[in-house]
Design an enzyme around this catalytic site. Structure first.
Site, PDB file in Angstrom:
ATOM      1  N   GLU A  53      14.771  34.828  94.504  1.00 25.60           N
ATOM      2  CA  GLU A  53      16.185  34.599  94.198  1.00 25.60           C
ATOM      3  C   GLU A  53      16.947  34.966  95.451  1.00 25.60           C
ATOM      4  O   GLU A  53      17.031  36.135  95.820  1.00 25.60           O
ATOM      5  CB  GLU A  53      16.628  35.451  92.999  1.00 25.60           C
ATOM      6  N   CYS A 105      25.362  37.273  94.748  1.00 31.57           N
ATOM      7  CA  CYS A 105      24.868  35.923  95.014  1.00 31.57           C
ATOM      8  C   CYS A 105      25.488  34.911  94.069  1.00 31.57           C
ATOM      9  O   CYS A 105      25.716  33.766  94.443  1.00 31.57           O
ATOM     10  CB  CYS A 105      23.344  35.886  94.883  1.00 31.57           C
TER      11      CYS A 105
END
Length: 464
Positions: A234, A268
């Site tokens: 990720e 993020c």
């Protein structure tokens, strides 16, 4: 690399730690392998009991560990408490559901009878010790969303946390030990990034998961690929936030502020590029900019603070470079654009900032702005909005504000992202798979998909 707690609000080094020696790393790898042999044979009931106890302890520890997170990486103490609560929720979610998520699956006999099987089933078995390379921005949550499903599946964990959150990393190991997990089931490795390759190449480590930067992901994936080991990545994101003509503009603007500055803008999945239809651009941009300008920047230990410091001096410098580059190339600063008043020479603060007039020549158009900086774009229609939203190397999540079903269906079909959040901001939840596409990574965390990532999906074929 220094392993230390440095207070981002002051720049003061509070504690330093020695990195593990190669001999100490070897001892921990031995413990992990031994623990796995036992843990893989435990029942779901036993694993659930242990994870529930860890959740109870974390709930009790929340005031203390929230303060530790704030001291180490600068998030507001209120958001730190919320992070701990989210971890407790996820731990209980997996404790309740792991057994059903990993239950044997039995294909219909009619579907497999031509295979020659009298009986066939699919079983989910653990893999072994998994290396977790985790970031500083959500120092509890990023780890727990790996550890809870991995431990419930029968795996064991080795945590290489970011080097600026060592106390949080050590707390996590102590949490699982206090909950009753056998030694070696979950261990923190206080090591620099240079030690990761050797650990990942060790045959006792069977897989890796990483949340972090694109270069870090590329490095870990390269080593794991060479060793033919499973990885979940990720990585970064530059999430679009589309505001279309039928949107509730007032609510979209209010939510946009939280979506951009959550975790001091260091997330993020924070919305970063605000792509607004020309029909509602002026009112949205005015409301959004006013709210960003009004945010209270200050001491993250103060419950009234809305935006604290960035996690490091380098992080602030990188963000300032993106803004300065955009301004030099013609972008307009609608608010912010530098250090906030009163923090010019202390701490690693950056004012909430809105940039307009951004184009493809500017670095901030292509790179992830990891801090409270938003870019606002004006578009003439849905086609242009979708094209601009996809004009990025990232594909983590996306946000769409509209009441028009056609617009929703079109965005779900065409946005290149691991998530599409309609009339709300992106958030992760234990019941929903989480991950990205393109250079935001691959694989999924959370939900059934997350717990199965580090399982051996085994076909069992039986003849009479």
């Amino acid at each position: 690399m220094a392993i230390a707690t440095v207070n981002p609000a002051t720049g003061e080094t509070l504690r330093t730690f020695e990195a593990l020696t190669s001999e100490e790393i070897e001892k921990r790898l031995v413990r992990a392998e031994e623990a796995y042999r036992e843990h893989r044979l435990t029942s779901f009931a036993d694993r659930s009991r242990l994870l529930r106890r860890a959740a109870e302890l974390l709930e009790e520890d929340t005031p203390e560990i929230a303060r530790t997170m704030t001291l180490e990486m600068g998030k507001t103490v209120g958001s730190a408490r919320a992070e701990a609560a989210k971890c407790v929720k996820a731990m209980r979610w997996y404790a309740d559901r792991a057994e059903s998520l990993l239950a044997d699956e039995h294909p219909k006999q009619a579907d497999v009878e031509d295979s020659g099987a009298a009986r066939a089933r699919v079983v989910y078995r653990p893999l072994g010790p998994v290396l977790a390379v985790m970031p500083w921005n959500f120092p509890l949550w990023q780890v727990i969303r790996f550890a809870a499903p991995a431990l419930m599946a029968g795996n064991v964990g080795l945590l290489k946390h970011a080097s600026n959150v060592p106390q949080t990393a050590l707390y996590l190991e102590s949490l699982f030990r206090r909950a009753g997990y056998p030694e070696g089931c979950f261990q923190t490795l206080l090591v620099g990034s240079g030690a990761i390759e050797g650990i990942l190449r060790d045959p006792r480590v069977v897989a890796a998961t990483l949340t972090g930067s694109e270069p870090a992901g590329r490095s870990v994936a390269s080593v794991a690929g060479d060793e033919i080991k499973k990885t979940v990545l990720e990585l970064g994101g530059s999430d679009p936030y589309l505001v279309l003509p039928s949107a509730d503009v007032e609510r979209a603007a209010k939510t946009a502020v939280t979506a951009r500055v959550q975790n001091n803008g260091q997330s993020c999945i924070a919305a970063k590029r605000f792509i607004v239809h020309t029909e509602v651009y002026d009112v949205f941009t005015q409301r959004f900019t006013e709210a960003m300008r009004a945010l209270r920047v200050g001491d993250p230990m103060d419950d009234t603070t809305e935006v604290g410091p960035l996690s490091s001096e380098r992080g602030r410098s990188d963000l300032a470079e993106l803004v300065d580059d955009a301004v030099e190339r013609g972008a307009a600063v609608l608010c912010g654009g530098g250090r906030p008043e009163g923090y010019e020479d202390r701490g690693w603060f950056y004012a909430p900032t809105v940039l307009a007039g951004v184009d493809a020549t500017m670095r901030v158009h292509r790179e992830e702005a990891f801090g409270p900086v938003a870019t606002v774009y004006r578009v003439a229609g849905l086609d242009e909005a979708v094209e601009l939203a996809n004009d990025t190397s990232f594909g983590l999540s996306s946000n769409v504000w509209t009441r028009d079903r056609h617009d929703i269906d079109r965005c779900v079909r065409d946005l290149e992202a691991g998530g599409v959040f309609v009339n709300g901001m992106t958030a992760s939840h234990p019941a929903l798979p989480f991950g990205g596409v393109k250079r935001s990574g691959y694989g999924r965390e959370l939900a059934a998909e997350g717990i199965r990532e580090f399982c051996n999906v085994t076909t069992v074929w039986e003849a009479d």
